[in-house]
Enzyme design. Structure first.
Site, PDB file in Angstrom:
ATOM      1  N   ASP A  86      34.496  41.253  46.702  1.00 26.41           N
ATOM      2  CA  ASP A  86      33.385  40.095  46.322  1.00 26.41           C
ATOM      3  C   ASP A  86      34.578  39.334  45.172  1.00 26.41           C
ATOM      4  O   ASP A  86      34.004  38.431  44.615  1.00 26.41           O
ATOM      5  CB  ASP A  86      32.118  40.769  45.863  1.00 26.41           C
ATOM      6  CG  ASP A  86      32.316  41.654  44.690  1.00 26.41           C
ATOM      7  OD1 ASP A  86      33.418  42.133  44.345  1.00 26.41           O
ATOM      8  OD2 ASP A  86      31.010  41.873  44.187  1.00 26.41           O
ATOM      9  N   SER A  87      35.538  39.985  44.953  1.00 27.94           N
ATOM     10  CA  SER A  87      36.503  39.265  43.986  1.00 27.94           C
ATOM     11  C   SER A  87      36.973  37.806  44.672  1.00 27.94           C
ATOM     12  O   SER A  87      37.234  36.965  44.039  1.00 27.94           O
ATOM     13  CB  SER A  87      37.756  40.068  43.703  1.00 27.94           C
ATOM     14  OG  SER A  87      38.205  40.376  44.909  1.00 27.94           O
ATOM     15  N   ASP A 133      32.946  44.438  50.880  1.00 30.82           N
ATOM     16  CA  ASP A 133      32.329  44.547  49.676  1.00 30.82           C
ATOM     17  C   ASP A 133      30.707  44.253  49.827  1.00 30.82           C
ATOM     18  O   ASP A 133      30.481  43.253  50.374  1.00 30.82           O
ATOM     19  CB  ASP A 133      32.667  44.003  48.661  1.00 30.82           C
ATOM     20  CG  ASP A 133      33.033  44.807  47.348  1.00 30.82           C
ATOM     21  OD1 ASP A 133      32.701  45.834  47.275  1.00 30.82           O
ATOM     22  OD2 ASP A 133      33.996  44.159  46.538  1.00 30.82           O
ATOM     23  N   LYS A 140      31.649  48.725  50.771  1.00 30.62           N
ATOM     24  CA  LYS A 140      31.852  49.137  49.246  1.00 30.62           C
ATOM     25  C   LYS A 140      30.706  48.795  48.492  1.00 30.62           C
ATOM     26  O   LYS A 140      30.330  47.547  48.595  1.00 30.62           O
ATOM     27  CB  LYS A 140      33.343  48.931  48.850  1.00 30.62           C
ATOM     28  CG  LYS A 140      33.326  49.172  47.352  1.00 30.62           C
ATOM     29  CD  LYS A 140      34.842  48.922  46.899  1.00 30.62           C
ATOM     30  CE  LYS A 140      35.133  47.625  46.476  1.00 30.62           C
ATOM     31  NZ  LYS A 140      34.323  47.075  45.322  1.00 30.62           N
ATOM     32  N   GLU A 173      28.949  49.124  44.219  1.00 29.80           N
ATOM     33  CA  GLU A 173      29.334  49.407  43.181  1.00 29.80           C
ATOM     34  C   GLU A 173      28.279  50.380  42.569  1.00 29.80           C
ATOM     35  O   GLU A 173      27.212  50.011  42.678  1.00 29.80           O
ATOM     36  CB  GLU A 173      29.456  48.224  42.086  1.00 29.80           C
ATOM     37  CG  GLU A 173      30.620  47.487  42.540  1.00 29.80           C
ATOM     38  CD  GLU A 173      30.853  46.104  41.686  1.00 29.80           C
ATOM     39  OE1 GLU A 173      30.252  46.090  40.555  1.00 29.80           O
ATOM     40  OE2 GLU A 173      32.006  45.306  41.822  1.00 29.80           O
ATOM     41  N   GLU A 223      37.802  52.051  38.652  1.00 29.49           N
ATOM     42  CA  GLU A 223      38.349  50.784  38.100  1.00 29.49           C
ATOM     43  C   GLU A 223      38.238  50.944  36.641  1.00 29.49           C
ATOM     44  O   GLU A 223      37.038  51.139  36.024  1.00 29.49           O
ATOM     45  CB  GLU A 223      37.403  49.464  38.554  1.00 29.49           C
ATOM     46  CG  GLU A 223      38.108  48.254  37.945  1.00 29.49           C
ATOM     47  CD  GLU A 223      37.707  46.826  38.563  1.00 29.49           C
ATOM     48  OE1 GLU A 223      36.838  47.172  39.497  1.00 29.49           O
ATOM     49  OE2 GLU A 223      37.871  45.971  38.202  1.00 29.49           O
TER      50      GLU A 223
HETATM   51  O1  KIV Z   1      36.144  42.805  44.942  1.00 32.01           O
HETATM   52  C1  KIV Z   1      37.260  43.427  44.616  1.00 32.01           C
HETATM   53  O2  KIV Z   1      38.442  42.884  45.068  1.00 32.01           O
HETATM   54  C2  KIV Z   1      37.126  44.816  44.081  1.00 32.01           C
HETATM   55  C3  KIV Z   1      38.665  45.453  43.857  1.00 32.01           C
HETATM   56  C4  KIV Z   1      39.129  44.932  42.558  1.00 32.01           C
HETATM   57  C5  KIV Z   1      38.650  46.931  43.927  1.00 32.01           C
HETATM   58  O3  KIV Z   1      36.380  45.321  44.123  1.00 32.01           O
END
Ligand code: KIV
Length: 283
Positions: free
Chosen positions: A61-62, A100, A130, A132, A199
């Protein structure tokens, strides 16, 4: 009139390679082989990351910050994620594709978490998701894994909690905080996660968590002793507009190269040096 046989930007299609599995990623820890994870948000980047040999492509989600220009990852939606996961899947990578789960797609409870994880797999084509958090997402992780979807955990600095963390700060400093990170990571393993991102945690803590878990730890800003490393594509490639974080190492300078190329293009067009005769069609 002759027409170009290949439209600009078109690429030849390769035969699809068999996709890596979450089990294979787990086995890398047993073999003592480091796991390489790079983010990608579109087709060409996914091809490049895959061809370079990364075992996992993370559609993080970056993307909200590095592609969509938001100041945090909080505005990213399920429909943003689905759009970019689909683009990555069209690259038919050999790498396992982890999607994510964006902010508010799982914080509202295990039912929503399961439904949205299912959408990322069913509608996006992702191989795994993924999310968090530690204890607070344990039930969600259990439900998703029980439904047959591999889960990557993410503890330590969790960017979706930026408002409660009061900024992007290193986590796990001091005994209590370190114990919490350790507890969260162990709990995610117990709930069936196949790997966990660590992280922004001190390297000694990351080493201890890595020793304590059977599943691979994937570090970002967590030192060299994690089982694998993840970096954001734009950071690896020097495609940034501000100052990168301390843990970033730039392996190419696409930003500078793109600027230089574009300046030459602008100047050639203005001076009528582009296109030349070879780049033009005859009658
Ligand atoms: O969103 C993302 O790219 C991430 C990584 C930096 C682990 O969660």
């Amino acid at each position: 009139m002759s027409v170009p046989s290949t439209p600009p930007g078109a690429v030849a299609k390769d035969a699809a390679a068999p996709r890596r599995t979450a089990r294979e990623i787990l086995a890398l820890k047993t073999k003592g082989e480091k796991v390489v994870v790079v983010t990608a948000y579109d087709y060409p980047t996914a091809r490049l990351v895959d061809e370079a040999g990364a075992e996992i492509i993370l559609v993080g989600d970056s993307l909200g910050m590095v592609v969509l220009g938001y100041e945090s990852t909080l505005p990213v939606t399920m429909s943003d994620m689905l759009h970019h996961v689909r683009a990555v899947m069209r690259a038919k990578p050999r790498a396992l594709v982890v999607a994510d789960m964006p902010f508010m797609s799982f914080q509202t409870g295990p039912r929503d978490a399961l439904r949205n994880a299912g959408r990322l797999v069913q509608k996006g084509g992702a191989d795994a998701v993924k999310l968090e958090g530690g204890a607070r997402v344990a039930e969600a992780v259990r439900a998703i894994v029980e439904a047959g979807i591999p889960v990557m955990g993410h503890v330590g600095l969790t960017p979706q909690s930026v408002l409660t963390m009061g900024g992007y700060r290193v986590q796990g400093r001091g005994e209590d905080e370190a114990a919490r990170v350790m507890r969260d990571a162990k709990l995610l393993e117990a709930c069936g996660a196949f790997s966990v991102v660590l992280e922004g945690v001190p390297k000694d803590l990351a080493r201890e968590v890595t020793k304590a878990l059977k599943i691979p730890t994937i570090g970002i800003g967590a030192g060299v002793e994690c089982d694998g490393q993840v970096l954001v594509w734009h950071d690896v490639m020097g495609l940034w507009f501000g100052r990168p974080a301390k843990f970033v190492r730039r392996y190419a300078d696409l930003g500078e190269s793109a600027r230089g190329g574009l300046e030459r293009f602008v100047s050639d067009v203005k001076a009528k040096r582009f296109p030349n005769d070879d780049e033009s069609y005859g009658a």
